[in-house]
Design a protein around this motif. Sequence first.
Motif, PDB file in Angstrom:
ATOM      1  N   LEU A 156      47.708  49.133  45.115  1.00 26.07           N
ATOM      2  CA  LEU A 156      48.863  49.783  44.277  1.00 26.07           C
ATOM      3  C   LEU A 156      49.968  50.624  45.140  1.00 26.07           C
ATOM      4  O   LEU A 156      51.230  50.375  44.929  1.00 26.07           O
ATOM      5  N   GLU A 157      49.389  51.077  46.019  1.00 17.85           N
ATOM      6  CA  GLU A 157      50.303  51.747  47.046  1.00 17.85           C
ATOM      7  C   GLU A 157      51.373  50.865  47.829  1.00 17.85           C
ATOM      8  O   GLU A 157      52.675  50.999  47.911  1.00 17.85           O
ATOM      9  N   LYS A 158      50.772  49.690  48.202  1.00 15.39           N
ATOM     10  CA  LYS A 158      51.377  48.585  48.920  1.00 15.39           C
ATOM     11  C   LYS A 158      52.117  47.842  48.000  1.00 15.39           C
ATOM     12  O   LYS A 158      52.651  46.791  48.744  1.00 15.39           O
ATOM     13  N   ARG A 159      51.878  47.947  46.841  1.00 19.99           N
ATOM     14  CA  ARG A 159      52.427  46.759  45.844  1.00 19.99           C
ATOM     15  C   ARG A 159      52.033  45.451  46.049  1.00 19.99           C
ATOM     16  O   ARG A 159      52.977  44.432  45.850  1.00 19.99           O
ATOM     17  N   LEU A 160      50.591  45.344  46.481  1.00 21.10           N
ATOM     18  CA  LEU A 160      50.020  44.185  46.399  1.00 21.10           C
ATOM     19  C   LEU A 160      49.667  43.385  45.065  1.00 21.10           C
ATOM     20  O   LEU A 160      48.371  42.927  45.095  1.00 21.10           O
ATOM     21  N   PHE A 161      50.331  43.565  44.200  1.00 19.82           N
ATOM     22  CA  PHE A 161      50.105  43.137  42.867  1.00 19.82           C
ATOM     23  C   PHE A 161      49.651  41.631  42.755  1.00 19.82           C
ATOM     24  O   PHE A 161      48.994  41.267  41.856  1.00 19.82           O
ATOM     25  N   PHE A 162      50.077  40.961  43.796  1.00 14.80           N
ATOM     26  CA  PHE A 162      49.442  39.458  44.081  1.00 14.80           C
ATOM     27  C   PHE A 162      48.076  39.346  44.130  1.00 14.80           C
ATOM     28  O   PHE A 162      47.430  38.515  43.447  1.00 14.80           O
ATOM     29  N   LEU A 163      47.489  40.415  44.547  1.00 14.73           N
ATOM     30  CA  LEU A 163      46.087  40.578  44.660  1.00 14.73           C
ATOM     31  C   LEU A 163      45.348  41.038  43.292  1.00 14.73           C
ATOM     32  O   LEU A 163      43.867  40.695  43.253  1.00 14.73           O
ATOM     33  N   LEU A 164      45.876  41.259  42.618  1.00 14.71           N
ATOM     34  CA  LEU A 164      45.265  42.056  41.380  1.00 14.71           C
ATOM     35  C   LEU A 164      44.238  40.973  40.433  1.00 14.71           C
ATOM     36  O   LEU A 164      43.010  41.455  40.009  1.00 14.71           O
ATOM     37  N   PRO A 165      44.775  39.713  40.283  1.00 15.50           N
ATOM     38  CA  PRO A 165      43.839  38.784  39.430  1.00 15.50           C
ATOM     39  C   PRO A 165      42.661  38.696  40.146  1.00 15.50           C
ATOM     40  O   PRO A 165      41.758  38.412  39.638  1.00 15.50           O
ATOM     41  N   PHE A 166      42.521  39.040  41.470  1.00  8.37           N
ATOM     42  CA  PHE A 166      41.151  38.632  42.147  1.00  8.37           C
ATOM     43  C   PHE A 166      40.343  39.881  42.511  1.00  8.37           C
ATOM     44  O   PHE A 166      39.374  39.618  42.859  1.00  8.37           O
ATOM     45  N   TYR A 167      40.894  41.225  42.087  1.00 12.84           N
ATOM     46  CA  TYR A 167      40.300  42.423  42.372  1.00 12.84           C
ATOM     47  C   TYR A 167      39.067  42.409  41.710  1.00 12.84           C
ATOM     48  O   TYR A 167      38.092  42.792  42.149  1.00 12.84           O
ATOM     49  N   ILE A 168      38.756  41.809  40.672  1.00 15.68           N
ATOM     50  CA  ILE A 168      37.501  41.962  39.734  1.00 15.68           C
ATOM     51  C   ILE A 168      36.412  40.944  40.524  1.00 15.68           C
ATOM     52  O   ILE A 168      35.269  41.399  40.101  1.00 15.68           O
ATOM     53  N   MET A 169      36.802  40.124  41.534  1.00 15.24           N
ATOM     54  CA  MET A 169      35.674  39.593  42.132  1.00 15.24           C
ATOM     55  C   MET A 169      34.542  40.442  42.838  1.00 15.24           C
ATOM     56  O   MET A 169      33.630  40.018  42.930  1.00 15.24           O
ATOM     57  N   ARG A 170      35.184  41.846  42.983  1.00 13.22           N
ATOM     58  CA  ARG A 170      34.287  42.509  43.775  1.00 13.22           C
ATOM     59  C   ARG A 170      33.150  42.934  43.141  1.00 13.22           C
ATOM     60  O   ARG A 170      32.146  43.997  43.327  1.00 13.22           O
ATOM     61  N   TYR A 171      33.409  42.878  41.474  1.00 18.20           N
ATOM     62  CA  TYR A 171      32.318  43.420  40.786  1.00 18.20           C
ATOM     63  C   TYR A 171      31.242  42.058  40.193  1.00 18.20           C
ATOM     64  O   TYR A 171      30.460  42.411  39.306  1.00 18.20           O
ATOM     65  N   GLU A 172      31.396  41.078  41.115  1.00 16.47           N
ATOM     66  CA  GLU A 172      30.595  39.948  40.700  1.00 16.47           C
ATOM     67  C   GLU A 172      29.028  40.183  40.439  1.00 16.47           C
ATOM     68  O   GLU A 172      28.542  39.674  39.624  1.00 16.47           O
ATOM     69  N   LYS A 173      28.787  41.010  41.670  1.00 19.71           N
ATOM     70  CA  LYS A 173      27.324  40.998  41.610  1.00 19.71           C
ATOM     71  C   LYS A 173      26.794  42.570  41.013  1.00 19.71           C
ATOM     72  O   LYS A 173      25.564  43.007  41.280  1.00 19.71           O
ATOM     73  N   ALA A 174      27.755  43.379  40.515  1.00 18.69           N
ATOM     74  CA  ALA A 174      27.417  44.580  39.866  1.00 18.69           C
ATOM     75  C   ALA A 174      26.712  44.662  38.574  1.00 18.69           C
ATOM     76  O   ALA A 174      26.780  43.736  37.884  1.00 18.69           O
ATOM     77  N   ASP A 175      25.979  45.526  38.424  1.00 21.90           N
ATOM     78  CA  ASP A 175      25.238  45.947  37.396  1.00 21.90           C
ATOM     79  C   ASP A 175      25.958  46.464  36.120  1.00 21.90           C
ATOM     80  O   ASP A 175      26.151  47.461  36.010  1.00 21.90           O
ATOM     81  N   LEU A 176      26.642  45.545  35.265  1.00 22.27           N
ATOM     82  CA  LEU A 176      27.621  45.857  34.507  1.00 22.27           C
ATOM     83  C   LEU A 176      27.121  46.054  33.009  1.00 22.27           C
ATOM     84  O   LEU A 176      27.829  46.247  32.156  1.00 22.27           O
ATOM     85  N   GLU A 177      25.879  45.723  32.750  1.00 26.97           N
ATOM     86  CA  GLU A 177      25.314  45.512  31.512  1.00 26.97           C
ATOM     87  C   GLU A 177      24.317  46.905  31.272  1.00 26.97           C
ATOM     88  O   GLU A 177      24.397  47.557  30.275  1.00 26.97           O
ATOM     89  N   THR A 178      23.316  47.079  32.272  1.00 29.92           N
ATOM     90  CA  THR A 178      22.423  48.094  31.943  1.00 29.92           C
ATOM     91  C   THR A 178      23.101  49.255  32.914  1.00 29.92           C
ATOM     92  O   THR A 178      22.760  50.353  32.660  1.00 29.92           O
ATOM     93  N   GLY A 179      23.646  49.017  33.878  1.00 30.41           N
ATOM     94  CA  GLY A 179      24.253  50.163  34.725  1.00 30.41           C
ATOM     95  C   GLY A 179      25.641  50.843  34.115  1.00 30.41           C
ATOM     96  O   GLY A 179      26.576  50.165  34.599  1.00 30.41           O
ATOM     97  N   ASN A 180      25.385  51.712  33.296  1.00 27.65           N
ATOM     98  CA  ASN A 180      26.698  52.238  32.820  1.00 27.65           C
ATOM     99  C   ASN A 180      27.792  52.968  33.880  1.00 27.65           C
ATOM    100  O   ASN A 180      28.905  52.831  33.651  1.00 27.65           O
TER     101      ASN A 180
END
Length: 295
Positions: A156-180
Amino acid sequence: MANITNNTIFDDVFRTMLEKMPELAVPLINEIFGTSYPEDIEIIQRRNEHQTKQGEIITDSQLLIAEKIYHLECQSTQNSEMVVRMIEYDFSIGLETMEKEEGKYRMYLPHSSILYLRGNKKTEKLTIEVVAPEGETWEYKVPAVYVGHYTKEEILEKRLFFLLPFYIMRYEKADLETGNQELNEMLEEYREIEERLEKEFLEIGKEKEYRDLIELIIRIADYILRKRKKARKGFGDVMGGKVLELESDRLMQQGRTEVIQIIKLLKQGMTIGETARKLQLPEEEVQQIWEETEN
């Protein structure tokens, strides 16, 4: 926006942004190559087809900025063969743009980079050593940039908005169902991202740009979170809510405009049928609106 399939979703989103929103690539180019182009600089789109040594036909996207060609490619995971493909592309581009200067041909290679969507290394150079018949050597170098290296704050600081669609990929292996905790952290990050995009686009009248970028962010997220219903729903509530609200406002405004047009035409003496034909609306709808406004 382009139709995007899951099989090639990362590459399709990447190329959609380069083709439909090339201005978003300018801060990324500045970040990679140390330039300082303003975001509203003139950008000329170039597209070419190249045939690789395997016979594969590749269509690449190039951006001509300030008389320099920038060639960006994305790769979902690190691949040692990618630098080989890049030198093939770049020599093809160089041959196509080769010019004769002072009596001899001069070939200019583009400024190229690989964007890796997974991994979090710092920018590094991928190299190929080119050896001439006389034994002279030259190193072909391509910077490799990793989306995962950038935090939300840096993007956000560097205005690298081009990267935002791919930012979610860092959560691929996160526990998002039971790990609140991880789920809440992800949703909070995207609340901040959405608020920033409102300020950067909506508040200055760039609704289409806002819609397009949010749509691409959601498409990648839907793919990454496709088997995690709880996370997908939470994400949709955070990122999709504003888009639905904007669509509702648009439809309401469209409806108000039609009512005003109907009343105006009927009061000018047009019949129900003539008004319906002029506005390309069903006669029953025109009749109903007239009766409701007159009563």
